[in-house]
Motif scaffolding. Structure first.
Motif, short mmCIF file in Angstrom:
data_model
loop_
_atom_site.label_atom_id
_atom_site.label_comp_id
_atom_site.label_asym_id
_atom_site.label_seq_id
_atom_site.Cartn_x
_atom_site.Cartn_y
_atom_site.Cartn_z
N LEU A 1 0.82 -1.21 0.00
CA LEU A 1 0.00 0.00 0.00
C LEU A 1 0.86 1.27 0.00
N ALA A 2 2.06 1.15 0.56
CA ALA A 2 2.93 2.33 0.68
C ALA A 2 3.42 2.84 -0.67
N TYR A 3 3.52 1.97 -1.68
CA TYR A 3 4.07 2.39 -2.97
C TYR A 3 3.28 3.51 -3.64
N PRO A 4 1.98 3.37 -3.86
CA PRO A 4 1.26 4.46 -4.53
C PRO A 4 1.20 5.73 -3.69
N PHE A 5 1.08 5.57 -2.36
CA PHE A 5 1.06 6.75 -1.50
C PHE A 5 2.40 7.49 -1.57
N THR A 6 3.49 6.74 -1.66
CA THR A 6 4.81 7.36 -1.72
C THR A 6 5.01 8.13 -3.01
N VAL A 7 4.53 7.58 -4.12
CA VAL A 7 4.64 8.28 -5.41
C VAL A 7 3.94 9.63 -5.34
N VAL A 8 2.73 9.63 -4.82
CA VAL A 8 1.98 10.89 -4.69
C VAL A 8 2.72 11.85 -3.77
N TYR A 9 3.22 11.34 -2.66
CA TYR A 9 3.94 12.20 -1.71
C TYR A 9 5.18 12.82 -2.35
N PHE A 10 5.98 12.01 -3.04
CA PHE A 10 7.20 12.53 -3.66
C PHE A 10 6.88 13.60 -4.71
N LEU A 11 5.80 13.42 -5.46
CA LEU A 11 5.41 14.42 -6.45
C LEU A 11 5.06 15.74 -5.77
N VAL A 12 4.31 15.67 -4.68
CA VAL A 12 3.93 16.88 -3.95
C VAL A 12 5.16 17.52 -3.30
N PHE A 13 6.00 16.70 -2.68
CA PHE A 13 7.21 17.20 -2.02
C PHE A 13 8.11 17.93 -3.02
N GLY A 14 8.36 17.29 -4.17
CA GLY A 14 9.20 17.92 -5.19
C GLY A 14 8.60 19.19 -5.74
N LEU A 15 7.28 19.18 -5.95
CA LEU A 15 6.60 20.37 -6.47
C LEU A 15 6.71 21.53 -5.50
N LEU A 16 6.59 21.26 -4.21
CA LEU A 16 6.73 22.31 -3.20
C LEU A 16 8.12 22.95 -3.26
N LEU A 17 9.15 22.11 -3.38
CA LEU A 17 10.51 22.64 -3.44
C LEU A 17 10.72 23.51 -4.68
N VAL A 18 10.19 23.06 -5.81
CA VAL A 18 10.35 23.81 -7.06
C VAL A 18 9.58 25.13 -7.01
N ILE A 19 8.37 25.12 -6.48
CA ILE A 19 7.54 26.33 -6.41
C ILE A 19 8.16 27.37 -5.47
N PHE A 20 8.66 26.91 -4.32
CA PHE A 20 9.14 27.86 -3.32
C PHE A 20 10.56 28.36 -3.58
N HIS A 21 11.27 27.73 -4.50
CA HIS A 21 12.63 28.22 -4.79
C HIS A 21 12.61 29.65 -5.34
N PRO A 22 11.85 29.94 -6.41
CA PRO A 22 11.82 31.33 -6.88
C PRO A 22 11.14 32.27 -5.88
N ILE A 23 10.19 31.75 -5.11
CA ILE A 23 9.54 32.59 -4.10
C ILE A 23 10.58 33.04 -3.07
N GLN A 24 11.43 32.10 -2.64
CA GLN A 24 12.50 32.46 -1.70
C GLN A 24 13.44 33.49 -2.31
N TRP A 25 13.82 33.28 -3.58
CA TRP A 25 14.75 34.20 -4.23
C TRP A 25 14.19 35.61 -4.26
N ILE A 26 12.93 35.72 -4.64
CA ILE A 26 12.29 37.04 -4.71
C ILE A 26 12.21 37.67 -3.32
N CYS A 27 11.78 36.88 -2.34
CA CYS A 27 11.65 37.41 -0.98
C CYS A 27 12.99 37.89 -0.45
N PHE A 28 14.03 37.09 -0.66
CA PHE A 28 15.34 37.45 -0.12
C PHE A 28 15.94 38.65 -0.83
N ASN A 29 15.91 38.65 -2.17
CA ASN A 29 16.60 39.67 -2.94
C ASN A 29 15.82 40.98 -3.06
#
Length: 244
Positions: free
Chosen positions: A5-33
């Motif tokens: 059961l953990a396999y499909p849940f993990t795939v969804v989690y990793f997609l969300v986790f990675g998307l959060l990192l990608v989305i917040f990277h430029p947000i951090q850059w803008i906020c900091f700079n």
């Protein structure tokens, strides 16, 4: 069955986790700079709220217990056991008013969206474990920064993550430096339980249905005890509250 059961849940989690990192990277850059430290910190806080509670996608949930009114007009040394990378986001979010910074290996400062950017620009220290002189200087620098700005430094004195939840003996070198350089700091012990179970099968799939707990214990004054006695006391407090 649980692992299957953990396999499909993990795939969804990793997609969300990675998307959060990608989305917040430029947000951090803008906020900091554009807007500076406070805006950058706010973006990091929000990111770590989402990272911590995205574990709900795995049926994992977090309880963070902090009954103490810890003053914000003093620096902190937050001392915790270490079980997985999932120890970090809850500490950043729930201790956010204390501006937690980390002592991390230098390899984490490159290549990871959002996380590497925050480590490089948010006030944390990146150390080379093979270069003791460089590591020593970085710890001194972050201690000075914390003293000057009333920040918190998070340190995991076990050195490496516990693979089975059982506490490891403290490696005291870095903690001794912080205690010496930050005599006015409040030292905040935290016991973490069950985050190791998110990696019970390795990196893939992740563990599901885990209750991860964080217990913040009564702060101690860095100058109230000799360093060796204080470290022994911290280790006892933290270890005795780990249910491995």
């Amino acid at each position: 069955m649980r692992k299957i059961l953990a396999y499909p849940f993990t795939v969804v989690y990793f997609l969300v986790f990675g998307l959060l990192l990608v989305i917040f990277h430029p947000i951090q850059w803008i906020c900091f700079n554009v807007f500076g430290y406070q805006a950058h910190k706010k973006s990091v806080d929000i990111l770590n709220f989402f990272l911590a509670y995205s574990l709900l996608l795995l049926g994992d949930w977090i309880t963070f217990r902090n009954p103490h009114n810890i003053p914000t007009d003093k620096p902190c040394i937050i001392v915790a056991n270490h079980q997985s990378m999932y120890d970090i986001s809850p500490i950043i979010w729930h201790m956010r008013k204390h501006h937690p910074k980390f002592i991390s290996k230098k390899e984490l400062g490159r290549g990871i969206p959002s996380i590497s950017y925050n480590l490089r620009h948010g006030g944390s220290a990146l150390i080379d474990r093979k270069d003791k002189e460089q590591a020593f200087k970085e710890i001194l620098n972050i201690a000075d920064y914390a003293n000057k700005n009333n920040r918190s430094i998070v340190i995991f004195p076990e050195g490496t993550r516990s693979r089975d939840g059982k506490p490891k003996r403290f490696q005291t070198g870095g903690l001794k430096i912080l205690l010496k350089k930050m005599p006015n700091a409040q030292v905040v012990p935290i016991s973490i339980n069950n985050s190791w179970k998110t990696l019970r099968y390795g990196k893939f799939p992740m563990g599901i249905g885990t209750h991860i707990t964080f217990d913040v214990h009564e702060p101690l004054g860095a100058r109230d005890y000799p360093a060796e006695e204080l470290i022994e006391k911290l280790e006892t407090i933290i270890s005795s509250n780990i249910k491995a």
